[in-house]
Scaffold this active site. Structure first.
Site, short mmCIF file in Angstrom:
data_model
loop_
_atom_site.label_atom_id
_atom_site.label_comp_id
_atom_site.label_asym_id
_atom_site.label_seq_id
_atom_site.Cartn_x
_atom_site.Cartn_y
_atom_site.Cartn_z
N GLY A 291 0.82 -1.19 0.00
CA GLY A 291 0.00 0.00 0.00
C GLY A 291 0.86 1.24 0.00
O GLY A 291 2.04 1.19 0.34
N MET A 292 0.27 2.35 -0.40
CA MET A 292 0.95 3.64 -0.38
C MET A 292 -0.04 4.68 0.10
O MET A 292 -1.14 4.81 -0.45
CB MET A 292 1.49 3.96 -1.78
CG MET A 292 2.23 5.30 -1.85
SD MET A 292 3.69 5.32 -0.75
CE MET A 292 3.67 7.05 -0.27
N GLU A 293 0.39 5.42 1.12
CA GLU A 293 -0.50 6.28 1.89
C GLU A 293 -0.81 7.62 1.24
O GLU A 293 -0.83 8.65 1.92
CB GLU A 293 0.13 6.51 3.26
CG GLU A 293 1.48 7.28 3.26
CD GLU A 293 2.72 6.41 3.14
OE1 GLU A 293 2.63 5.29 2.58
OE2 GLU A 293 3.79 6.85 3.60
N HIS A 317 -2.90 0.42 8.28
CA HIS A 317 -1.54 0.98 8.19
C HIS A 317 -1.54 2.25 7.33
O HIS A 317 -1.07 3.31 7.77
CB HIS A 317 -0.60 -0.07 7.60
CG HIS A 317 0.81 0.40 7.44
ND1 HIS A 317 1.80 0.13 8.36
CD2 HIS A 317 1.41 1.14 6.47
CE1 HIS A 317 2.93 0.68 7.97
NE2 HIS A 317 2.73 1.29 6.81
N GLU A 318 -2.08 2.14 6.14
CA GLU A 318 -2.02 3.31 5.24
C GLU A 318 -2.86 4.46 5.79
O GLU A 318 -2.49 5.63 5.68
CB GLU A 318 -2.46 2.93 3.82
CG GLU A 318 -1.69 1.75 3.19
CD GLU A 318 -0.18 1.84 3.30
OE1 GLU A 318 0.37 2.95 3.45
OE2 GLU A 318 0.49 0.76 3.24
N TYR A 402 10.25 -0.47 10.52
CA TYR A 402 8.83 -0.70 10.82
C TYR A 402 8.63 -1.27 12.23
O TYR A 402 7.92 -0.71 13.04
CB TYR A 402 8.22 -1.69 9.81
CG TYR A 402 7.97 -1.12 8.44
CD1 TYR A 402 9.02 -0.82 7.59
CD2 TYR A 402 6.68 -0.87 8.00
CE1 TYR A 402 8.80 -0.29 6.33
CE2 TYR A 402 6.44 -0.34 6.73
CZ TYR A 402 7.51 -0.06 5.90
OH TYR A 402 7.28 0.47 4.66
N1 BES Z 1 4.95 4.04 2.68
C1 BES Z 1 5.01 2.63 2.57
C2 BES Z 1 5.44 2.13 1.21
C3 BES Z 1 6.84 2.55 0.80
C4 BES Z 1 7.91 2.37 1.67
C5 BES Z 1 7.07 3.07 -0.45
C6 BES Z 1 9.19 2.76 1.28
C7 BES Z 1 8.34 3.46 -0.83
C8 BES Z 1 9.40 3.30 0.02
C9 BES Z 1 3.68 2.00 2.94
O1 BES Z 1 3.00 2.68 3.93
C10 BES Z 1 3.96 0.63 3.50
O2 BES Z 1 4.60 0.55 4.52
N2 BES Z 1 3.50 -0.42 2.82
C11 BES Z 1 3.71 -1.79 3.24
C12 BES Z 1 2.51 -2.35 3.92
C13 BES Z 1 2.49 -2.25 5.40
C14 BES Z 1 1.28 -2.97 5.96
C15 BES Z 1 3.74 -2.74 6.08
C16 BES Z 1 3.92 -2.61 1.98
O3 BES Z 1 3.84 -2.05 0.90
O4 BES Z 1 4.18 -3.80 2.10
ZN ZN Z 2 3.92 2.49 5.80
#
Ligand code: BES
Ligand code: ZN
Length: 623
Positions: A291-293, A317-318, A402
């Site tokens: 996902g992307m927020e 999360h997002e 994370y």
């Molecule tokens: N902001 C991130 C995605 C991201 C991280 C894009 C680093 C570019 C660089 C997003 O919020 C995220 O963490 N997505 C996770 C899901 C989450 C439930 C851990 C993913 O994409 O797996």
């Molecule tokens: Zn994230």
């Protein structure tokens, strides 16, 4: 294997985390001092972008974004130039105050792109005619064959430093900008953005339909994003809903049913949701992230559509990023734990409130295991929350950022009490809303507002060890989930005598199944694998998280009956977190796995996002 993407190789300037001179400025109020961002060429203390105004066309034939970008600028009185970030952009002419402005494009760095330096000649509004490269990292142009609808699709992904590949501006998370966009797309397609939609049905325009958007809150520009395709909307609640291709809508609406409750839950924890609507866009399966927020419009992989709502913590999360990340933003990517760690903690609090303590605990236990692996396998300098610039990535996705980040906050919560910590966090989001944040600043603020000179508390917390040391400080506490006791017992029984219980597996949720597969020995015999497969039908599972855990085992043990499933898994979606480790595992099984990897990749590569194919190229080219 730990997933992390880093920016090794690029030589980066040392960080100057708080030392920024305040210099005479005609726009002083809009130019608060910022820490140095090694991932941007901008010099925001001299001149910075306040608003981006795009008037562009999404050209699906040539696969480019083309048009103009008008920037509103704040600058010191004596500033002669403004420096922007650009990567692969084709710049036509630049004008301001009705005149052409001279500009130069500096040397191109493979990661960072090139500085675009423009002589201002007094102008505070400039217009740049430009075009993106056909292989812009931020953009994926999907052919009709790659979508559910059979119509073309375009989406952008800005984080961490990709916005510079489709819009010339200052691409640093500390430099907040408002924006407005007019985009022309082919007739029959619809555009959506991470912003207020001003023209729901679009307007007639030359060569297609025009859609207009506006983001009035200043945001870090990595959050500016667009999706174009055969999109329909389904309402979930008064301010929540789902955008998706038509054939996916029904499944998506089922999975997303709790969205409105999630927003209410999040607000009850940390204060009002400040972005108006909260919608999600379900992308085609090549979307490289879970996902992307993006504000107002989270972008999601369709692989979270498990059919049983078991993976909806992704939405929590997002959504949580609407506070941690989008309101209060890491000023530099070395501090991305301030976005992701806070968000993972917040996500878990939403899960607990909505789905109960046990489900939240199970997630914590799975994360704990991930942290342990990270600490065993990552070099110490990658185990700190605040990453040093010389090892730092552009938004690391390791369990450190994370899950160690979230564990830090849970440790604070446990030590000072939930009520007090919640009160602190709520005031933190209020006081720093729409502002950049650093580790240093957070710790100082926390000490001032929460620790308040309590020496015993200060000592108990070990704040600096958490932020700046590798490993886990001694006050880290291993979480426990009662449900997993049975799971761990089942693993022990299987190891002892091969016993498996199909009925028990049927009764388990996704987290228990993941725990089971993740705690099995990494080496299994053919008999054991056959027993697992025949009892649980693992090759047929439709849950991508469970399938991923199973296929890692299957590959590590060269389990031939899983090969068709591996092939399907690698060709049906392009989520980096799933794709990269499987290719890596195949590659490690040299004579067995490499031919499979080569064969599947030849077929799958055109469907992967640039970010993912670049990473897999490195794996299969032996780098
Ligand atoms: N902001 C991130 C995605 C991201 C991280 C894009 C680093 C570019 C660089 C997003 O919020 C995220 O963490 N997505 C996770 C899901 C989450 C439930 C851990 C993913 O994409 O797996
Ligand atoms: Zn994230």
């Amino acid at each position: 294997m730990i997933e992390r993407r880093t920016l090794l190789g690029a030589t980066l300037a040392a960080p100057a985390l708080s030392a920024c001179a305040t210099i005479g400025s005609d726009n002083r109020a809009s130019m608060p001092a910022l820490p140095h961002d090694p991932h941007s060429y901008a010099k925001p203390d001299e001149a910075r972008v306040l608003n981006v105004s795009l008037n562009v066309r999404a050209d699906f034939e040539r696969k480019v974004i083309t048009g103009t970008c008008t920037l509103t600028i704040a600058a010191r009185d004596d500033a002669r130039e403004i420096v922007l970030d650009s990567k692969g952009l084709n710049i036509g002419s630049i004008s301001g105050n009705g005149r052409e402005l001279p500009f130069t494009i500096g040397a191109n760095n493979e990661e960072l792109g090139a500085p675009l330096t423009i002589q201002l000649n007094g102008a505070r509004e400039i217009t740049i005619a430009y075009e993106s490269a056909h292989d812009a990292d931020a953009l994926q142009w999907l052919t009709p064959a790659q979508t559910a609808s059979g119509k073309p699709f375009l989406f952008s992904q800005g984080q961490a430093i990709l916005t510079r590949t489709w819009a010339p501006t200052q691409d640093s998370p500390g430099i907040r900008q408002t924006y407005d966009v007019r985009v022309v797309v082919p007739e029959g397609l619809k555009a959506v953005m991470s912003a207020e939609m001003l023209t729901p049905d679009g307007e007639p325009a030359e060569g297609g339909r025009a859609f207009r958007f506006r983001m009035r809150n200043p945001v870090p520009i990595y959050l500016m994003s667009i999706g174009v395709g055969d999109l329909v909307f389904g309402s979930v609640g008064p301010r929540t809903g789902v955008w998706t291709e038509p054939s996916v809508l029904e499944r998506a609406l089922y999975e997303c049913a709790d969205m409105e409750a999630m927003v209410r839950t999040a607000e009850a924890l940390y204060g009002p949701y400040r972005w108006g609507r909260y919608d999600v866009l379900i992308l085609p399966p090549s979307f490289p992230y879970g996902g992307m927020e993006n504000p107002r419009l989270t972008f999601l992989t369709p692989t979270f559509l498990a059919g049983d709502r078991s993976l909806v913590s992704l939405i929590a999360h997002e959504l949580a990023h609407s506070w941690s990340g989008n309101l209060v933003t890491n000023a530099v990517w070395a501090d991305s734990w301030l976005n992701e760690g806070f968000t993972s903690y917040f996500e878990n609090r939403i899960s607990e409130a909505l789905y109960g303590e046990e489900r939240a605990k199970m997630a914590q236990v799975l994360d704990w295991a991930g942290i342990q692996t990270a600490i065993r396998t990552l070099p110490p300098e990658y185990q700190r929350l605040h990453l040093r610039t010389d090892v730092e990535s552009q938004g690391d996705t390791s369990p450190i950022v994370y899950d160690k980040g979230a564990l830090f906050l849970r440790t604070i919560e446990r030590t000072m009490g939930r009520q007090r910590f919640d009160a602190y966090l709520r005031s933190y989001f209020d006081r720093y809303a729409f502002q950049p944040m650093t580790t240093e600043k957070f710790l100082a603020d926390f000490r001032e507002r929460a620790v308040r000179g309590d020496a015993a508390l200060e000592q108990q917390l070990q704040l600096d060890a958490w932020a700046y040391e590798p490993g886990l400080p001694s006050n880290a506490q291993e979480p426990h989930a009662a449900t997993f006791d049975q799971v761990d017992a089942a693993v022990a029984a299987f190891n002892a005598n091969g016993a498996l219980n199909a009925e028990q597996w049927q009764g388990w949720g996704t987290f228990a199944r993941q725990r089971f597969l993740q705690t099995l020995p990494r080496e299994l015999s053919r008999t054991q694998l056959d027993a697992l497969e025949s009892t649980f039908s693992l090759n047929e599972t439709g849950n991508y998280e469970v399938a991923f855990n199973w296929l890692e085992l299957a590959v590590n043990n060269r389990y031939e009956p899983s090969v068709p499933t591996i092939e399907r898994f690698l060709t049906s979606q392009g989520r980096g977190k799933f794709i990269r480790p499987i290719y890596r595992a195949l590659w490690a099984e040299a004579d067995w796995g490499r031919p499979i990897a080569r064969r599947v990749y030849a077929q799958a590569r055109p469907g992967y996002h640039n970010l993912v194919s670049t990473a897999v190229d490195r794996i299969v080219n032996g780098a």
